[in-house]
Design a protein around this motif. Structure first.
Motif, PDB file in Angstrom:
ATOM      1  N   ASN A  56       8.435  -4.209  11.178  1.00  0.00           N
ATOM      2  CA  ASN A  56       9.588  -2.853  10.970  1.00  0.00           C
ATOM      3  C   ASN A  56       8.923  -2.419   9.461  1.00  0.00           C
ATOM      4  OD1 ASN A  56      11.803  -3.414  12.626  1.00  0.00           O
ATOM      5  ND2 ASN A  56      12.192  -4.647  11.487  1.00  0.00           N
ATOM      6  N   PHE A  57       7.473  -2.915   9.007  1.00  0.00           N
ATOM      7  CA  PHE A  57       6.575  -2.958   8.700  1.00  0.00           C
ATOM      8  C   PHE A  57       5.248  -1.816   8.978  1.00  0.00           C
ATOM      9  CE2 PHE A  57       7.318  -7.085   7.055  1.00  0.00           C
ATOM     10  CZ  PHE A  57       8.764  -6.886   5.995  1.00  0.00           C
ATOM     11  N   THR A  58       5.186  -0.584   8.116  1.00  0.00           N
ATOM     12  CA  THR A  58       4.242   0.311   8.399  1.00  0.00           C
ATOM     13  C   THR A  58       2.793  -0.291   7.896  1.00  0.00           C
ATOM     14  OG1 THR A  58       4.159   0.822   5.714  1.00  0.00           O
ATOM     15  CG2 THR A  58       5.686   1.769   7.559  1.00  0.00           C
ATOM     16  N   LYS A  59       2.117   0.154   8.516  1.00  0.00           N
ATOM     17  CA  LYS A  59       0.821  -0.183   8.344  1.00  0.00           C
ATOM     18  C   LYS A  59       0.557  -0.592   7.044  1.00  0.00           C
ATOM     19  CE  LYS A  59      -4.260   0.618   9.998  1.00  0.00           C
ATOM     20  NZ  LYS A  59      -5.305   1.140  10.710  1.00  0.00           N
ATOM     21  N   ARG A  60       0.835   0.713   5.667  1.00  0.00           N
ATOM     22  CA  ARG A  60       0.641   0.663   4.635  1.00  0.00           C
ATOM     23  C   ARG A  60       1.184  -0.900   4.381  1.00  0.00           C
ATOM     24  NH1 ARG A  60      -3.847   2.711   0.764  1.00  0.00           N
ATOM     25  NH2 ARG A  60      -1.791   3.735  -1.027  1.00  0.00           N
ATOM     26  N   GLU A  61       2.090  -1.119   4.036  1.00  0.00           N
ATOM     27  CA  GLU A  61       2.644  -1.997   3.609  1.00  0.00           C
ATOM     28  C   GLU A  61       2.445  -3.913   4.234  1.00  0.00           C
ATOM     29  OE1 GLU A  61       7.065   0.058   3.621  1.00  0.00           O
ATOM     30  OE2 GLU A  61       7.090  -0.720   4.801  1.00  0.00           O
ATOM     31  N   LEU A  62       2.265  -3.267   5.394  1.00  0.00           N
ATOM     32  CA  LEU A  62       1.033  -4.847   6.204  1.00  0.00           C
ATOM     33  C   LEU A  62      -0.202  -5.045   5.312  1.00  0.00           C
ATOM     34  CD1 LEU A  62       1.379  -4.599   9.735  1.00  0.00           C
ATOM     35  CD2 LEU A  62       2.715  -5.937   8.519  1.00  0.00           C
ATOM     36  N   GLN A  63      -0.415  -3.574   5.182  1.00  0.00           N
ATOM     37  CA  GLN A  63      -1.697  -4.009   4.824  1.00  0.00           C
ATOM     38  C   GLN A  63      -1.983  -4.463   3.057  1.00  0.00           C
ATOM     39  OE1 GLN A  63      -2.997   0.157   4.263  1.00  0.00           O
ATOM     40  NE2 GLN A  63      -5.139  -0.196   6.489  1.00  0.00           N
ATOM     41  N   ILE A  64      -0.601  -3.769   2.223  1.00  0.00           N
ATOM     42  CA  ILE A  64      -0.057  -4.707   0.974  1.00  0.00           C
ATOM     43  C   ILE A  64       0.071  -6.058   1.132  1.00  0.00           C
ATOM     44  CG2 ILE A  64       1.222  -4.467  -1.032  1.00  0.00           C
ATOM     45  CD1 ILE A  64       1.377  -1.714  -0.451  1.00  0.00           C
ATOM     46  N   LEU A  65       0.770  -6.143   1.610  1.00  0.00           N
ATOM     47  CA  LEU A  65       1.060  -7.745   2.398  1.00  0.00           C
ATOM     48  C   LEU A  65       0.107  -8.805   2.267  1.00  0.00           C
ATOM     49  CD1 LEU A  65       4.734  -7.218   4.591  1.00  0.00           C
ATOM     50  CD2 LEU A  65       4.479  -7.880   1.801  1.00  0.00           C
ATOM     51  N   TYR A  66      -0.161  -7.823   3.102  1.00  0.00           N
ATOM     52  CA  TYR A  66      -1.624  -9.187   3.250  1.00  0.00           C
ATOM     53  C   TYR A  66      -2.535  -9.465   2.256  1.00  0.00           C
ATOM     54  CZ  TYR A  66      -5.782 -11.627   5.630  1.00  0.00           C
ATOM     55  OH  TYR A  66      -6.936 -12.353   6.105  1.00  0.00           O
ATOM     56  N   ARG A  67      -2.580  -8.405   1.830  1.00  0.00           N
ATOM     57  CA  ARG A  67      -3.391  -8.237   0.720  1.00  0.00           C
ATOM     58  C   ARG A  67      -2.635  -9.409  -0.283  1.00  0.00           C
ATOM     59  NH1 ARG A  67      -5.917  -1.980   0.955  1.00  0.00           N
ATOM     60  NH2 ARG A  67      -7.216  -2.480   2.839  1.00  0.00           N
ATOM     61  N   GLY A  68      -2.033  -8.950  -1.159  1.00  0.00           N
ATOM     62  CA  GLY A  68      -1.836 -10.172  -1.911  1.00  0.00           C
ATOM     63  C   GLY A  68      -1.606 -11.483  -1.215  1.00  0.00           C
ATOM     64  N   PHE A  69      -1.284 -11.494   0.101  1.00  0.00           N
ATOM     65  CA  PHE A  69      -1.180 -13.345   0.156  1.00  0.00           C
ATOM     66  C   PHE A  69      -2.254 -13.676   0.424  1.00  0.00           C
ATOM     67  CE2 PHE A  69      -0.904 -16.342   4.005  1.00  0.00           C
ATOM     68  CZ  PHE A  69       0.760 -16.558   3.825  1.00  0.00           C
ATOM     69  N   LYS A  70      -3.298 -13.018   1.010  1.00  0.00           N
ATOM     70  CA  LYS A  70      -4.361 -13.587   1.280  1.00  0.00           C
ATOM     71  C   LYS A  70      -4.872 -13.721   0.301  1.00  0.00           C
ATOM     72  CE  LYS A  70      -7.641 -14.752   2.875  1.00  0.00           C
ATOM     73  NZ  LYS A  70      -8.193 -15.962   4.151  1.00  0.00           N
ATOM     74  N   ASN A  71      -5.148 -12.877  -1.125  1.00  0.00           N
ATOM     75  CA  ASN A  71      -5.919 -12.708  -2.651  1.00  0.00           C
ATOM     76  C   ASN A  71      -5.166 -14.433  -3.382  1.00  0.00           C
ATOM     77  OD1 ASN A  71      -7.245 -11.460  -5.107  1.00  0.00           O
ATOM     78  ND2 ASN A  71      -5.393 -11.543  -5.609  1.00  0.00           N
TER      79      ASN A  71
END
Length: 225
Positions: A56-71
């Motif tokens: 239920n996340f948008t692509k934009r939100e998934l990008q934010i989540l992933y970049r934070g998680f990976k960083n």
């Protein structure tokens, strides 16, 4: 190795704070752009579009989540030790290790001892933005420790006791040893409709929908996100 683990622990804690603001809508567009720039990495999970369709996340939100998680966790995974340390920060007056163990297992859908981004975000999507039934199904599987499709008294007692241990003596100053058992007995009286000693998924969902207080107590995880 120890330094990387410590960095990951601290990083995920900061990441969860950003996640709270993202989900609540208080993370503004300018702030999102700033955080995207700060957490920019060269990789992204395969099948981002598929994750968008499954969550239920948008692509934009998934990008934010992933970049934070990976960083914050460059390895791309969170192990149980780190997960327990993170959860302990939310409950400093109690022992959150046992509950965090069961919660970790619920996120670790592949049962390989680590949580990948895909598993993390799928669980978050359910808990934070899923339907009521989605959330209750996820919670049922948390309580179903042996994954046999039923919750027995021993499993529920184990989780309830872990919750009391996590909340600590400051929350329950007069807690007696038999209180978790009393609560489990009360839950089973309402849930186990056919009195066969186990609770099915449907019995669990119906009982929670009929009793708002029970539903809140069963969805403790949402209180720390």
């Amino acid at each position: 190795m120890a330094g990387c683990t410590c960095r990951c622990r601290q990083g995920v804690l900061k990441f969860i704070q950003s996640l709270r603001r993202l989900v609540s809508g208080t993370l503004t567009k300018d702030k999102i752009d700033d955080e995207l720039e700060m957490t920019m990495v060269c990789h992204r999970p395969e099948g981002l579009e598929q994750l968008e369709a499954q969550t239920n996340f948008t692509k934009r939100e998934l990008q934010i989540l992933y970049r934070g998680f990976k960083n914050e966790c460059p390895s791309g995974v969170v192990n149980e030790e780190t997960f327990k340390h993170i959860y302990a920060q939310f409950f400093p007056h109690g022992d959150a290790s046992t509950y965090a163990h069961y919660l970790f297992n619920a996120f670790d859908t592949t049962s390989n001892g680590s949580i990948k981004f895909e598993e993390f975000v799928m669980g978050l999507s359910t808990l934070l933005r899923g339907t009521l039934r989605d959330k209750l199904e996820w919670t049922f599987h948390l309580y179903d420790i042996n994954n046999d499709g039923y919750i027995n008294r021993e499993e529920m007692t184990e989780i309830v006791r872990a919750i009391y241990d996590m909340m600590g003596k400051y929350t329950y100053p007069a807690l007696k040893g038999d209180v978790p058992k009393q609560h489990v007995d009360a839950f089973f009286q309402k849930m186990d409709k056919n009195k066969n000693g186990v609770v099915t998924l449907e019995e669990f969902i119906v009982a929670c929908q009929e009793d708002e207080m029970m539903m809140r107590s069963m969805q403790l995880f949402e209180n720390v996100m």
